[in-house]
Structures are given as structure tokens and as C-alpha cells.
Design an enzyme around this catalytic site. Sequence first.
Site, mmCIF file in Angstrom:
data_model
loop_
_atom_site.group_PDB
_atom_site.id
_atom_site.type_symbol
_atom_site.label_atom_id
_atom_site.label_comp_id
_atom_site.label_asym_id
_atom_site.label_seq_id
_atom_site.Cartn_x
_atom_site.Cartn_y
_atom_site.Cartn_z
ATOM 1 N N HIS A 1 -7.817 -2.006 -3.611
ATOM 2 C CA HIS A 1 -6.470 -1.681 -4.091
ATOM 3 C C HIS A 1 -5.884 -2.829 -4.915
ATOM 4 C CE1 HIS A 1 -6.053 2.176 -2.317
ATOM 5 N NE2 HIS A 1 -6.066 1.765 -1.059
ATOM 6 N N HIS B 1 0.825 -1.208 0.000
ATOM 7 C CA HIS B 1 0.000 0.000 0.000
ATOM 8 C C HIS B 1 0.855 1.252 0.000
ATOM 9 C CE1 HIS B 1 -2.586 3.225 1.573
ATOM 10 N NE2 HIS B 1 -3.604 2.525 1.098
#
Length: 337
Positions: A266, A200
Site C-alpha cells: 500500500h 489504510h
Amino acid sequence: MNTPLHCHPHNHDGSGHDHGHDHHDHDHNHHHDRNDDHDHHHDHGHDHVRPKPVRPGILLAAFGVAMAQARRGYEQMEAEVREQFPGIPVAWAYTAHKVRKKLAAMGQGHDSVAVALSRLHDDGVTHLAVQSLHTVPGVEYHWTHSQAMAFVHPRKGFREIALGAPLLTSEKDLDRAALALQSYIPAERLPDEAVVLVGHGTYHQGQQRYLDFEARVRLRDPHVFLGALMSRSGETLGVSSIISRLQEANISRCRLLPFMSVPGHHVLVDILGESPRSWKHRLQAAGIEVLSEPTGTLEHCPFRALWMDHLRHAFASLHLENKAASNHGHGEHHAHI
């Protein structure tokens, strides 16, 4: 390919002891100028005070995910926690506001860290282990830490809170995670294939742990590259930098693997999606063949075992013996990592 580490290395018998003592926590902030019918029985000798019941609890703090099919790793973690800590209350908190907002719009509201802490305290938990399910000690972890520590108070809050570290915190964590990665990479990988891990990322000094982990892994396997969705100028973690490094190494085929706890938005959109901005599309546009798999580190037993060990360490550091009597009913209060 190493055999995955066993996920239950310890038997945590005794974690669910019932310290069932009876006690009333007096709040002395009443307005005594009124004739309220309050029977406080104030005895400044404190001989009447009995120990407050000690009740441990566990809070799992994760970034969060809105996609139901992506929660498998969270479910596996919770099942393992409940097995290792029988009888101990377990709650969840999502640190990502956007995820909580999306869930609320779907009628599936989820607690923030502050709300989860309030609920646990209202339910009578006195000693709390907060386990971060983040990958690095970045913004999400430190925000969790700050909120948890604000809830420590001898009468108004938790008597003690201990935080379990994120996945990649200590040097030992880096070594164990590097070993876990060997069985995370698909066994079908060919010798000339690179592995591109995508985390991330964070706008925090904790970002360095991604770089440290890549360096540790590349000592054993120089064809492993680690990137991050969030990266700052000058870092080697962005997709453009990863493509350049692959081209410099004359690599034309890679395994694209998420390096996040669960495969949510994501992973499915930003990393493996079909839009021109996804990592998969960008790599393919650069002439690199991409093999991918939607997965998450929390679904992989050796990574989960590392988080579990952090939780066990945090829980074991709590002082669960009842010391309230020697502290006039107010109890000792501690805040630590």
C-alpha cells in the site's frame, strides 16, 4: 522537534514465572459403551484433581506484509516484546487474507488469527494477551477480537484472553499519538510545507478515529492533513478531498507520509508509487510538489511505545495465579478487552 519517547518505560520483571504444576485435563466426552482401556479414575469428590499449569502467551496480530524489506517494524516490535516479556511465547497472526495468500504462493505461509490461536493452545498456553497492531479499531481489529473470544473455554480453549487496543483507541491515545507525530515528521520540513498522512482506512465506524486524530493534530499544526486509501462518499479522507483542501489553503508543497504500521505494498505502490493512480502522482498532477519517505509508524519509537503500553495493560489484566484447584480442575475462564 521533540525528543522521541523512550521505548522501554517499564521493566516487566517477573512476567516469565514458571507455574509448573502437573495436571491432566480430562475430556469426559468418551464413548463409554466401548471397552476402551481408559483409566479415568473418576472421583466425584475431586480430591485427586491437581491444578493445571498456568502458561501465559502473547499473540501479535497485524494486517500483514509480503515484502521482506518492509518487515523491519514487525521485527523491532517482536524484539521489544521478547525483551519486555522474557520467557513468554510470542506468536504472530496476519489478518489480511490477500497478504497470507501472497506469502503462501511464495512458500512463506503465515498464520491467520484462528490458526495462530489453535497453535498456541495446542502448545499449552492457558492465558493469552492478543495485541492488535492495527491503527484504528476497525474491521481488522474487530475480526481479531471475535475470533479470539471464540477460543475462550474452561476446558477446550484458553482460560483467559485479553486484547490490547489498536494505536488510536482512547482519547489518551490520540494525545500521545499527536505528540509522537511531531518527531515522525522529518526535521527538514519547512514552515510552508504541509504534511499529508495516508492511512489504510476501514469500512467501519472505527474510521472516525482517523478524523478524531486529524482534528487533534491540527489544533497544534493546521498544515497537517490525514487521508485514507479506503474512504466513503462524503468523507474528507479521499485523495480528491485532500487535494481540494490543500488548494484551498494555497499549499503548493507537501510531505507525503504513510500512516501505516509498516511500508508494504500500500505504501510503496498505492501511496508513493509512480502509477497515475498513486497519491504521489495525483498530488503532483494537481501542481503540488511532493517530498516523500517510505516509512511506517511501527518503526518509530514513540508510536511503538504506545502499542507496547497497550500490550502491557492487557498482559497485566490476565489472572495468572492458579485458581484451577478451587474450580475442580476446569479453571476460571475470562474474555475481556
